[in-house]
Every structure is written in C-alpha cells, then in structure tokens.
Design an enzyme around this catalytic site. Structure first.
Site, PDB file in Angstrom:
ATOM      1  N   TYR A  67       0.822  -1.213   0.000  1.00  0.00           N
ATOM      2  CA  TYR A  67       0.000   0.000   0.000  1.00  0.00           C
ATOM      3  C   TYR A  67       0.856   1.263   0.000  1.00  0.00           C
ATOM      4  O   TYR A  67       0.642   2.177  -0.793  1.00  0.00           O
ATOM      5  CB  TYR A  67      -0.921  -0.007   1.217  1.00  0.00           C
ATOM      6  CG  TYR A  67      -1.732   1.258   1.372  1.00  0.00           C
ATOM      7  CD1 TYR A  67      -2.929   1.419   0.696  1.00  0.00           C
ATOM      8  CD2 TYR A  67      -1.284   2.293   2.196  1.00  0.00           C
ATOM      9  CE1 TYR A  67      -3.671   2.583   0.834  1.00  0.00           C
ATOM     10  CE2 TYR A  67      -2.013   3.456   2.335  1.00  0.00           C
ATOM     11  CZ  TYR A  67      -3.209   3.601   1.642  1.00  0.00           C
ATOM     12  OH  TYR A  67      -3.930   4.764   1.777  1.00  0.00           O
ATOM     13  N   GLU A 112      -1.602  15.757   9.637  1.00  0.00           N
ATOM     14  CA  GLU A 112      -2.354  14.669  10.282  1.00  0.00           C
ATOM     15  C   GLU A 112      -3.244  15.288  11.357  1.00  0.00           C
ATOM     16  O   GLU A 112      -2.754  16.030  12.221  1.00  0.00           O
ATOM     17  CB  GLU A 112      -1.386  13.653  10.901  1.00  0.00           C
ATOM     18  CG  GLU A 112      -2.015  12.669  11.873  1.00  0.00           C
ATOM     19  CD  GLU A 112      -3.093  11.797  11.241  1.00  0.00           C
ATOM     20  OE1 GLU A 112      -4.220  11.764  11.777  1.00  0.00           O
ATOM     21  OE2 GLU A 112      -2.791  11.153  10.204  1.00  0.00           O
ATOM     22  N   GLY A 144      -6.391  19.041   7.168  1.00  0.00           N
ATOM     23  CA  GLY A 144      -5.843  19.127   5.829  1.00  0.00           C
ATOM     24  C   GLY A 144      -6.538  20.158   4.967  1.00  0.00           C
ATOM     25  O   GLY A 144      -5.907  20.819   4.133  1.00  0.00           O
ATOM     26  N   ASP A 161      -3.553   9.865   2.253  1.00  0.00           N
ATOM     27  CA  ASP A 161      -3.531   8.536   2.871  1.00  0.00           C
ATOM     28  C   ASP A 161      -4.546   8.543   4.001  1.00  0.00           C
ATOM     29  O   ASP A 161      -4.208   8.738   5.164  1.00  0.00           O
ATOM     30  CB  ASP A 161      -2.132   8.211   3.386  1.00  0.00           C
ATOM     31  CG  ASP A 161      -2.085   6.883   4.119  1.00  0.00           C
ATOM     32  OD1 ASP A 161      -2.986   6.050   3.875  1.00  0.00           O
ATOM     33  OD2 ASP A 161      -1.172   6.672   4.923  1.00  0.00           O
ATOM     34  N   SER A 162      -5.801   8.352   3.636  1.00  0.00           N
ATOM     35  CA  SER A 162      -6.877   8.442   4.619  1.00  0.00           C
ATOM     36  C   SER A 162      -7.328   7.065   5.056  1.00  0.00           C
ATOM     37  O   SER A 162      -7.092   6.058   4.383  1.00  0.00           O
ATOM     38  CB  SER A 162      -8.070   9.189   4.012  1.00  0.00           C
ATOM     39  OG  SER A 162      -8.626   8.422   2.963  1.00  0.00           O
ATOM     40  N   SER A 163      -8.009   7.036   6.195  1.00  0.00           N
ATOM     41  CA  SER A 163      -8.737   5.833   6.570  1.00  0.00           C
ATOM     42  C   SER A 163     -10.003   5.776   5.719  1.00  0.00           C
ATOM     43  O   SER A 163     -10.223   6.617   4.841  1.00  0.00           O
ATOM     44  CB  SER A 163      -9.060   5.857   8.067  1.00  0.00           C
ATOM     45  OG  SER A 163      -9.709   7.059   8.409  1.00  0.00           O
ATOM     46  N   TYR A 229      -6.423  -6.239   3.704  1.00  0.00           N
ATOM     47  CA  TYR A 229      -7.498  -5.283   3.441  1.00  0.00           C
ATOM     48  C   TYR A 229      -8.711  -6.041   2.896  1.00  0.00           C
ATOM     49  O   TYR A 229      -8.563  -7.140   2.342  1.00  0.00           O
ATOM     50  CB  TYR A 229      -7.054  -4.222   2.434  1.00  0.00           C
ATOM     51  CG  TYR A 229      -6.143  -3.153   3.002  1.00  0.00           C
ATOM     52  CD1 TYR A 229      -5.918  -3.034   4.368  1.00  0.00           C
ATOM     53  CD2 TYR A 229      -5.507  -2.254   2.153  1.00  0.00           C
ATOM     54  CE1 TYR A 229      -5.080  -2.051   4.870  1.00  0.00           C
ATOM     55  CE2 TYR A 229      -4.671  -1.263   2.648  1.00  0.00           C
ATOM     56  CZ  TYR A 229      -4.468  -1.168   4.008  1.00  0.00           C
ATOM     57  OH  TYR A 229      -3.641  -0.195   4.504  1.00  0.00           O
TER      58      TYR A 229
END
Length: 289
Positions: A67, A112, A144, A161-163, A229
């Site tokens: 990833y 972040e 952000g 790069d998010s959840s 994932y």
C-alpha cells in the site's frame, strides 16, 4: 460477535456487509479513544503489529509495504519533477517513508489531524514511523482542508492517505476536497487518494472517481494487492492538471539497483503499468461514473 474475542480481532464494518477479516491476536499493545477515533495497536500471531482505527485495519507489518509504495510511487513517477509533496493523513509514517526515497523529492509537508495516531505510531510502529523523522519532512497536526487553503499553488504532488469514509476521514472523499487539492497544486500537479475496493464498494469507488474527474482534466483509478485489506485489494484515484498525462506509463523508471537501494519490495515500472489494467466490470462502471 465482538471485534476482539477469544484471541481474535475481527474487522466488522457496514462498509463491507456480510464479510470480515480476522487476525489472531497475541497481545493488545495500545488502546485509547482519541479526540477523533478509537486507536488500537495489536501484536498479531502471523502478521506482526497491526494498527486499527475505529475498528478497521489500517496496516499490518506483514504487508503494509504494498500500500505505502504504490500510493507514493504511482503519483511520484507520473510527475516529471515532484520536488514538493504534501501528504494528508498518513500518521503512521509509512507514506512519508516511501515518498522520501524518491530522488527528485526535496521537501515533504504532512498534515495529520489526530496527534494520537502520530504518537502511537512512533511508540509501537517504528518500521513505519521512521518516515516521520526524515529530514525532508515537516509534520503539522491539524486539518488538511485548512492547511491546503493556506497553501495554494504550492505542491507538485498531493497524496491523501486516509482511513475509510467513516469518522474524521469522511470529508476527504467529497468533491470539495478534490477542488481544494486542485487549488493547492502547481501547474501540472498530480494527486493520489485512497479510494477503496471495487469488490466490496464499487459505488463508493465510482463516486470518488467521479468527484476527481469533475475537477481534474485527467483522472484514473489504479489498484494494488494487500491481503489484510477487505477483498485483498485497495485502489487509488489519481488526478492531474496536465491534460496530456498518461498515468499508465511511468515517467521515471528505476533500475533494479535503484529499486534495491530504495528497498522497494512491491513497486517497479511493470507493476505501475499493470495497476491501471482493470477487470471489465470495474472499467465499465468507472467509464459510466
């Protein structure tokens, strides 16, 4: 069925109904409720350490490199000279670790929102959080959206790069977010955002892709394999201000020696090209989005 029961963690989420992945757990290393989300680190039996946010697996030590390398090098190698890079999210440090490897990158800014993720990763995930200490990187704790609004025409590449689209990450999948990224880019800039899997969230993938395509003159969807994932795959939506860009053909091709020196275990030019080759059902859905 609890998410943590009899030595197993099970990822239960409405995002992928009727299925879940379970990891055998040896020890809970950390658990807290931050201002924004539940943060947990597990020592698993077969996959090393795992970071869990709001009950969803963010990374495991065994396969995180796929990833991290792909979300970083797909956009970096699609830009002719990615000197200034912005990372939104990525508090575990994995993306910063990879972006810093690219020889053209001179400065990396990272925003972040959850300081607890940064702190926890530094303590328990050194194999990823080492990226947070790189001299090219400056880390900012905050929103952000606000950061980009204050830095227009500033970046060559923006990586989100998010959840998944629950909790604090929901806003990072909206059209307004892609519009803000567009304004924060320099001419010819490239964006890359985590965008889910076509196997368990095709509607979500198509919506995110549509937002990107409405804002950027060129857009594409690529994917990589990550066994822990959902469905074993995850994708990225990419956009560019360059109308002539061909995402499928990397502009920077590294030799085997260069790949070894950068300690890349997944990415190379052939994998880059293959990442954009989609099964027919997915390609047809995205074409219609």
């Amino acid at each position: 069925m609890n998410s943590l029961k009899t030595g197993w963690f099970s990822e239960l989420s409405d995002l992928w109904p009727g299925m879940c992945l379970s990891l055998q757990v040896e020890k809970v290393l950390h658990s807290e409720k931050s201002q924004y989300q539940d943060v947990m680190v597990l020592e698993t039996k077969n996959h090393g350490k795992a970071l869990i946010l709001d009950g969803i697996i963010q990374c495991t030590e065994a396969d995180e490199f796929s990833y991290q390398e792909m979300i970083s090098f797909l956009p970096l190698c699609s830009h002719p000279n990615p000197k200034k890079v912005l990372i939104v999210g990525g508090g575990d440090g994995g993306v910063a670790r990879e972006v810093a490897k690219h020889p053209a990158v001179e400065a990396i800014s990272q925003v972040e929102i959850d300081e607890a993720v940064l702190k926890t990763s530094r303590q328990h995930l050194p194999f990823m959080s080492c990226g947070l200490s790189h001299p090219k990187l400056s880390v900012h704790v905050g929103d952000g959206f606000k950061f980009m609004a204050e830095h227009r025409n500033a970046f060559d590449v923006i990586i989100t790069d998010s959840s998944d689209p629950v909790g604090p990450a929901v806003s990072l999948f909206q059209k307004s977010y892609f519009e803000l990224m567009c304004e924060a880019l320099r001419p010819g800039g490239v964006v890359c955002s985590q965008a889910g899997t076509v196997w368990a969230g095709l509607d979500h993938v198509c919506r995110t892709f549509s937002h990107c395509r409405q804002v950027f003159p060129r857009a594409a969807y690529a994917y990589t394999s990550v066994p822990t994932y959902p469905t074993g795959q995850i994708g990225y939506v990419m956009g560019s201000l360059d109308k002539e860009i061909n995402f499928k053909e990397p502009l920077r091709i590294f030799s085997e020696d260069e790949l070894d020196k950068m300690k890349l275990r997944y990415y190379n030019a052939d994998v880059h090209r293959a990442a954009f080759v989609l099964p027919r059902f997915a390609q047809k859905a995205l074409d219609a989005a």
